[in-house]
Design a protein around this motif. Structure first.
Motif, PDB file in Angstrom:
ATOM      1  N   GLY A 273      36.398  33.662  40.471  1.00  0.00           N
ATOM      2  CA  GLY A 273      35.615  34.163  38.893  1.00  0.00           C
ATOM      3  C   GLY A 273      36.092  36.131  38.977  1.00  0.00           C
ATOM      4  N   THR A 274      36.488  36.067  40.808  1.00  0.00           N
ATOM      5  CA  THR A 274      37.756  37.560  40.344  1.00  0.00           C
ATOM      6  C   THR A 274      38.886  37.451  40.894  1.00  0.00           C
ATOM      7  OG1 THR A 274      35.480  38.557  41.408  1.00  0.00           O
ATOM      8  CG2 THR A 274      36.791  39.475  42.019  1.00  0.00           C
ATOM      9  N   ASP A 275      38.269  36.760  42.725  1.00  0.00           N
ATOM     10  CA  ASP A 275      40.267  37.009  43.196  1.00  0.00           C
ATOM     11  C   ASP A 275      41.687  36.312  42.084  1.00  0.00           C
ATOM     12  OD1 ASP A 275      39.286  38.018  45.299  1.00  0.00           O
ATOM     13  OD2 ASP A 275      39.048  36.015  46.441  1.00  0.00           O
ATOM     14  N   ALA A 276      41.127  35.132  41.757  1.00  0.00           N
ATOM     15  CA  ALA A 276      41.823  34.303  41.236  1.00  0.00           C
ATOM     16  C   ALA A 276      42.436  35.441  39.437  1.00  0.00           C
ATOM     17  CB  ALA A 276      41.316  33.226  41.067  1.00  0.00           C
ATOM     18  N   LEU A 277      41.418  36.092  39.100  1.00  0.00           N
ATOM     19  CA  LEU A 277      41.476  36.769  37.345  1.00  0.00           C
ATOM     20  C   LEU A 277      42.641  37.855  37.749  1.00  0.00           C
ATOM     21  CD1 LEU A 277      38.063  36.035  35.758  1.00  0.00           C
ATOM     22  CD2 LEU A 277      39.814  34.807  35.651  1.00  0.00           C
ATOM     23  N   PHE A 278      41.726  38.588  39.183  1.00  0.00           N
ATOM     24  CA  PHE A 278      43.419  39.830  38.864  1.00  0.00           C
ATOM     25  C   PHE A 278      44.512  39.744  39.466  1.00  0.00           C
ATOM     26  CE2 PHE A 278      45.685  41.665  42.711  1.00  0.00           C
ATOM     27  CZ  PHE A 278      45.743  43.235  42.456  1.00  0.00           C
ATOM     28  N   ILE A 279      44.944  37.828  40.240  1.00  0.00           N
ATOM     29  CA  ILE A 279      46.456  37.459  40.485  1.00  0.00           C
ATOM     30  C   ILE A 279      46.917  37.154  39.408  1.00  0.00           C
ATOM     31  CG2 ILE A 279      47.487  35.445  41.984  1.00  0.00           C
ATOM     32  CD1 ILE A 279      46.025  37.940  43.515  1.00  0.00           C
ATOM     33  N   ARG A 280      46.083  36.598  38.387  1.00  0.00           N
ATOM     34  CA  ARG A 280      46.503  35.793  37.286  1.00  0.00           C
ATOM     35  C   ARG A 280      47.271  37.545  36.664  1.00  0.00           C
ATOM     36  NH1 ARG A 280      42.858  33.754  32.796  1.00  0.00           N
ATOM     37  NH2 ARG A 280      42.621  32.294  35.070  1.00  0.00           N
TER      38      ARG A 280
ATOM     39  N   ARG B  23      47.894  40.432  37.654  1.00  0.00           N
ATOM     40  CA  ARG B  23      48.877  40.996  38.377  1.00  0.00           C
ATOM     41  C   ARG B  23      50.465  40.505  38.093  1.00  0.00           C
ATOM     42  NH1 ARG B  23      48.788  41.762  45.016  1.00  0.00           N
ATOM     43  NH2 ARG B  23      49.062  40.009  44.049  1.00  0.00           N
ATOM     44  N   GLU B  24      50.030  39.765  38.290  1.00  0.00           N
ATOM     45  CA  GLU B  24      51.049  38.355  37.682  1.00  0.00           C
ATOM     46  C   GLU B  24      51.956  39.170  36.109  1.00  0.00           C
ATOM     47  OE1 GLU B  24      52.845  33.847  38.056  1.00  0.00           O
ATOM     48  OE2 GLU B  24      51.190  34.382  37.938  1.00  0.00           O
ATOM     49  N   ARG B  25      51.536  38.898  35.493  1.00  0.00           N
ATOM     50  CA  ARG B  25      51.296  38.927  33.622  1.00  0.00           C
ATOM     51  C   ARG B  25      51.944  41.042  33.702  1.00  0.00           C
ATOM     52  NH1 ARG B  25      46.295  36.418  30.870  1.00  0.00           N
ATOM     53  NH2 ARG B  25      47.172  33.632  31.099  1.00  0.00           N
ATOM     54  N   TYR B  26      51.259  41.612  34.319  1.00  0.00           N
ATOM     55  CA  TYR B  26      51.180  42.831  34.062  1.00  0.00           C
ATOM     56  C   TYR B  26      52.201  44.302  34.718  1.00  0.00           C
ATOM     57  CZ  TYR B  26      47.829  40.890  30.719  1.00  0.00           C
ATOM     58  OH  TYR B  26      47.295  39.753  29.417  1.00  0.00           O
ATOM     59  N   PHE B  27      52.070  43.395  35.914  1.00  0.00           N
ATOM     60  CA  PHE B  27      52.479  44.562  36.902  1.00  0.00           C
ATOM     61  C   PHE B  27      53.155  44.219  37.613  1.00  0.00           C
ATOM     62  CE2 PHE B  27      51.817  47.160  41.244  1.00  0.00           C
ATOM     63  CZ  PHE B  27      51.485  48.355  40.241  1.00  0.00           C
ATOM     64  N   GLU B  28      54.617  45.091  37.807  1.00  0.00           N
ATOM     65  CA  GLU B  28      55.763  44.531  38.986  1.00  0.00           C
ATOM     66  C   GLU B  28      56.283  46.522  39.046  1.00  0.00           C
ATOM     67  OE1 GLU B  28      58.768  42.860  36.667  1.00  0.00           O
ATOM     68  OE2 GLU B  28      57.882  41.591  35.908  1.00  0.00           O
ATOM     69  N   LEU B  29      56.042  45.629  39.978  1.00  0.00           N
ATOM     70  CA  LEU B  29      57.548  47.239  40.863  1.00  0.00           C
ATOM     71  C   LEU B  29      58.735  47.444  40.601  1.00  0.00           C
ATOM     72  CD1 LEU B  29      54.713  48.324  43.447  1.00  0.00           C
ATOM     73  CD2 LEU B  29      55.014  49.299  41.194  1.00  0.00           C
TER      74      LEU B  29
END
Length: 364
Positions: A349-356, A358-364
């Motif tokens: 409910g928290t960790d998996a949603l964050f990982i998803r 980050r994968e979709r929207y955040f790149e460096l």
């Protein structure tokens, strides 16, 4: 690291060395030397190195009052007899994985990894704060030993396969190295499952005795050289979502120690659980990059048909353990099930949603 350098050292030591090693632990001026036997090859990345580091940290923290001497796989006893060496008094400690000993109690498998079960963070929450350690102690009390979590590999790789898997038909009769409850899942899917120590797997793959094998993940598997005989590498493992290693200590000898030394052993194990996790988190991606870009390994996901059938098999096995005739296995399964229902809420409910996100929207 050259694979042959540590595989060679994983062989059985000569009779003379073994006899010397079996001598009574040294006790001089209140100082003691304890023997730790392991299931890992010498200098093995992550796991063997972690066992040695744990021993060195205990020795340093006790200022030599308790010196731990490490014997790698085969130097004192065969790797899969490490626990027996502690039970029979040939060693004071062993470093391995609890599911290697499921022939003694099925309940022990829960303290390494359960198919579709807890991640490593969930597992340590159960053991440390939700009654897991207490039920583990009950199981090991039967054998006169004490267990501690000592390392964390995280979610493992699914394994190396000579041929690409297209579905359940690909598994029928497949000769596969994989231990624990995960091995039972693969058996239900149609594989012929065996367990063997790390130092034996490459030769079995090379000779054709095995068609497939899993051990841990890229960090270890690169060192073991599996890419030389199999190119299809599957991710992730659905049967080992958060593998933990263990340190087992003779309970009577542990209880004879002063309270500060007992605390050092316990606390060093907890610190090493986290240190090993960091080691794998740092080095699994680097090793995978090497496997893909330098050795031409194919990284694949299991077909959905296999993952779904694996989940159904895992549920059937867990339900059987919840109805086990062995009271401690039943108690362990109930404790695990109850804790999983709670800890998965945060993970999913928290960790998996964050990982998803980050994968979709955040790149460096």
């Amino acid at each position: 690291m050259d694979r042959r350098s540590f595989i060679k050292k994983a062989g059985l030591a000569g009779a003379g060395a073994g006899a010397a090693a079996l001598a009574t632990p040294a006790i001089a001026q209140g100082n003691q030397t304890w023997r730790m036997v392991t299931t890992w090859p010498k200098n093995f990345p992550g796991l063997g190195v972690g066992a040695q580091r744990l021993a060195d940290r205990i020795t340093a923290a006790t200022d030599g009052r308790l010196t731990i001497q490490v014997y790698s796989a085969g130097e004192l006893v065969p790797p899969l007899q490490s626990l027996d060496a502690v039970i029979d008094g040939s060693a004071e400690m062993s470093h391995g994985a609890a599911y290697y000993w499921q022939n003694k109690s099925q309940g022990l498998s829960f303290f390494t990894g359960v198919p579709y079960g807890m991640t490593s963070r969930e597992l340590t929450a159960w053991v440390r704060y939700m009654g897991g350690q207490e039920v583990w102690d009950e199981i090991y009390d039967q054998f006169g030993v004490q267990g501690f979590l000592s390392g964390d590999t995280g979610t493992q790789a699914g394994g190396w396969f000579r041929e690409e898997l297209t579905g359940l038909d690909s598994i029928q009769g497949l000769r596969f190295r994989t231990p624990g409850l995960g091995g039972q899942v693969w058996e239900k899917l149609g594989a012929s499952v065996t367990n063997m120590a790390a130092g034996e797997i490459f030769q079995a793959l090379q000779s054709g005795t095995l068609d497939a094998a899993e051990f841990v993940g890229p960090y270890n598997d690169l060192a073991l050289g599996f890419y030389q005989v199999a190119k299809n590498y599957y991710f992730p493992s659905f049967v080992e979502p958060g593998l933990a290693t263990e340190l087992v200590v003779s309970k009577s000898k542990y209880q004879e120690l002063p309270s500060d030394l007992q605390a050092i052993i316990r606390d060093v194990c907890q610190a090493e659980y986290d240190a090993v996790a960091a080691d794998f988190a740092a080095n699994d991606p680097r090793a995978l990059d090497t496997l893909v870009n330098e050795h031409g390994v194919n990284v694949l996901e299991f077909p959905e048909e296999i993952e779904q059938a694996g989940a159904e098999a895992a549920k059937e096995i867990l339900e059987g353990l919840l109805d086990s005739d062995d009271p401690l296995t039943k108690k362990t399964a109930e404790s695990f099930q109850s804790a999983l229902a709670i800890v998965r809420q945060k993970t999913e409910g928290t960790d998996a949603l964050f990982i998803r996100a980050r994968e979709r929207y955040f790149e460096l």
